[in-house]
Design an enzyme around this catalytic site. Structure first.
Site, PDB file in Angstrom:
ATOM      1  N   GLY A 142      75.164  19.627   2.929  1.00  0.00           N
ATOM      2  CA  GLY A 142      76.075  20.225   3.905  1.00  0.00           C
ATOM      3  C   GLY A 142      77.534  20.091   3.530  1.00  0.00           C
ATOM      4  N   ILE A 143      77.931  18.924   3.034  1.00  0.00           N
ATOM      5  CA  ILE A 143      79.320  18.721   2.621  1.00  0.00           C
ATOM      6  C   ILE A 143      79.643  19.634   1.449  1.00  0.00           C
ATOM      7  CG2 ILE A 143      80.991  17.071   1.715  1.00  0.00           C
ATOM      8  CD1 ILE A 143      79.276  14.857   3.064  1.00  0.00           C
ATOM      9  N   VAL A 221      82.981  10.971  -1.811  1.00  0.00           N
ATOM     10  CA  VAL A 221      82.947  10.981  -0.353  1.00  0.00           C
ATOM     11  C   VAL A 221      81.512  10.801   0.135  1.00  0.00           C
ATOM     12  CG1 VAL A 221      85.050  12.332  -0.005  1.00  0.00           C
ATOM     13  CG2 VAL A 221      82.863  13.520  -0.342  1.00  0.00           C
ATOM     14  N   GLY A 222      80.632  10.371  -0.774  1.00  0.00           N
ATOM     15  CA  GLY A 222      79.222  10.163  -0.437  1.00  0.00           C
ATOM     16  C   GLY A 222      78.991   8.750   0.044  1.00  0.00           C
ATOM     17  N   ARG A 223      78.584   7.875  -0.879  1.00  0.00           N
ATOM     18  CA  ARG A 223      78.388   6.466  -0.572  1.00  0.00           C
ATOM     19  C   ARG A 223      79.042   5.653  -1.681  1.00  0.00           C
ATOM     20  NH1 ARG A 223      77.269   5.791   4.452  1.00  0.00           N
ATOM     21  NH2 ARG A 223      76.053   3.899   4.146  1.00  0.00           N
ATOM     22  N   ASP A 247      86.900   8.062  -0.604  1.00  0.00           N
ATOM     23  CA  ASP A 247      86.900   7.665   0.802  1.00  0.00           C
ATOM     24  C   ASP A 247      85.876   6.566   1.040  1.00  0.00           C
ATOM     25  OD1 ASP A 247      87.656   8.055   3.631  1.00  0.00           O
ATOM     26  OD2 ASP A 247      85.599   8.768   3.857  1.00  0.00           O
ATOM     27  N   GLU A 252      82.661  -2.489   0.554  1.00  0.00           N
ATOM     28  CA  GLU A 252      83.398  -1.893   1.665  1.00  0.00           C
ATOM     29  C   GLU A 252      83.332  -2.841   2.857  1.00  0.00           C
ATOM     30  OE1 GLU A 252      82.821   2.050   4.272  1.00  0.00           O
ATOM     31  OE2 GLU A 252      83.138   2.440   2.121  1.00  0.00           O
ATOM     32  N   HIS A 271      87.513   4.934   4.389  1.00  0.00           N
ATOM     33  CA  HIS A 271      86.321   5.531   4.998  1.00  0.00           C
ATOM     34  C   HIS A 271      86.642   6.193   6.343  1.00  0.00           C
ATOM     35  CE1 HIS A 271      81.640   5.148   5.022  1.00  0.00           C
ATOM     36  NE2 HIS A 271      82.044   6.333   5.444  1.00  0.00           N
ATOM     37  N   ALA A 273      86.631   9.756   6.676  1.00  0.00           N
ATOM     38  CA  ALA A 273      86.207  11.161   6.687  1.00  0.00           C
ATOM     39  C   ALA A 273      85.312  11.482   7.868  1.00  0.00           C
ATOM     40  CB  ALA A 273      85.503  11.520   5.377  1.00  0.00           C
TER      41      ALA A 273
END
Length: 310
Positions: A142-143, A221-223, A247, A252, A271, A273
């Protein structure tokens, strides 16, 4: 159906689900489904109710990534879960594009310089999204589909890499993950949006970074765990690649004083987004759609496959 939200109610989301014909209750034992916006534990103020009432038919998680819930054992066999996969495609794609452009145009390096004296050096390192630029989207769900739309005005060549190799609308080429090894040396820039699975954990390591072009910008921007952080730091310090913009990171939160905060060719966001604030605005329609499928006795559109990891 009756539903509840735990551990903390989001009134706007509850109101939207109620408007769709469902009934909000505060006692989980009365609910048919539960919206869970807590952490990775059972019990306690921030955890899942324990024991989980037998009345709960499915649990809706309002975010996309569930690997931490699987790893912690919170997602267990016998209980159906749904996530919010695809819901945050547009806001995360916006972040991805902004990170790519800001790193290409040396925004962080200029801010750190604090002077016009470095103008020539910054310009020498500056990059652009021209028509002969190839951008690879690793994990084109989707992204990725939303990002392709945002990239269209730049006229770049887009390579999509996904699990199945199924054609991605708008992409110029699509490859399955297990046959995309050549992409690392071919694309100019990369955007990682893949879920975290046993196959994708640590996928960008020193070997993969060494295959990339020296003017590459890597966006994640995934993991965070898709990238081996120590290998990335070394690659940025040595000039193996030009820059990284992320991001999500591993670990983390990224500790204060970590090299990635200090490197001028690394742009880090904390993080943001897809936060709870954006979830409150966007997630209700997906919850309603999942609840409708559940009532019909069907698989929910975003039902979690614990074995696949998403």
């Amino acid at each position: 159906m009756k539903f509840t939200m735990h551990p903390g109610p989001w009134p706007d989301v509850i109101d939207e689900v109620v408007a769709a014909g469902h009934t909000y209750v505060t006692d989980p034992a009365e609910a048919k489904f539960l919206i869970y916006n807590g952490g990775r534990a059972e019990g306690g103020a921030d955890g899942l109710p324990s024991p989980l009432p037998e009345s709960i038919g499915f649990i809706q998680y309002p975010f996309a990534g569930v690997d931490h819930l699987i790893d912690s054992g919170l997602i267990k066999p016998g209980v159906r879960w749904a996530n919010a996969g695809g819901v945050y495609g547009r806001p995360v794609a916006e972040i991805a594009l902004s990170l790519l452009l800001s790193q290409l145009h040396q925004v962080k390096a200029a801010a750190m310089a604090g002077s016009f004296r470095d103008r020539g050096e910054l310009d020498a390192r500056q990059g652009w999204l021209f028509h002969d630029t190839t951008v690879a989207l690793i994990g084109a769900g989707g992204i990725g589909r939303e990002l392709i739309k945002l990239l269209e005005p730049f006229g770049v060549h887009v390579i999509a890499v996904n699990r199945s190799g199924r054609e991605v609308p708008g992409a110029d080429e699509t490859y399955p993950m297990d046959r995309a090894g050549h992409v690392w040396s071919r694309a100019d820039h990369f955007v990682l949006t893949a879920p975290l699975t046993e196959d994708t954990r640590g996928m960008v390591d020193a070997g993969v970074l060494a295959k990339m072009k020296p003017d590459t910008v890597l966006v994640n921007v995934g993991r965070g765990q898709l990238v081996v952080t120590d290998d990335l730091v070394t690659a940025l310090q040595n000039g193996t690649i030009a820059g990284a913009a992320m991001d999500v990171v591993d670990p983390e939160p990224l500790p204060d004083g970590h090299p990635l905060w200090q490197l001028p060719n690394a742009t880090i966001l904390p993080h943001i987004a897809a936060t709870g604030r954006i979830a409150r605005l966007l997630v209700a329609p997906q919850i309603i759609e999942n609840a409708a499928a559940f009532e019909r006795g069907e698989r929910m559109p975003t039902e979690v496959d614990a074995e696949a990891g998403y």
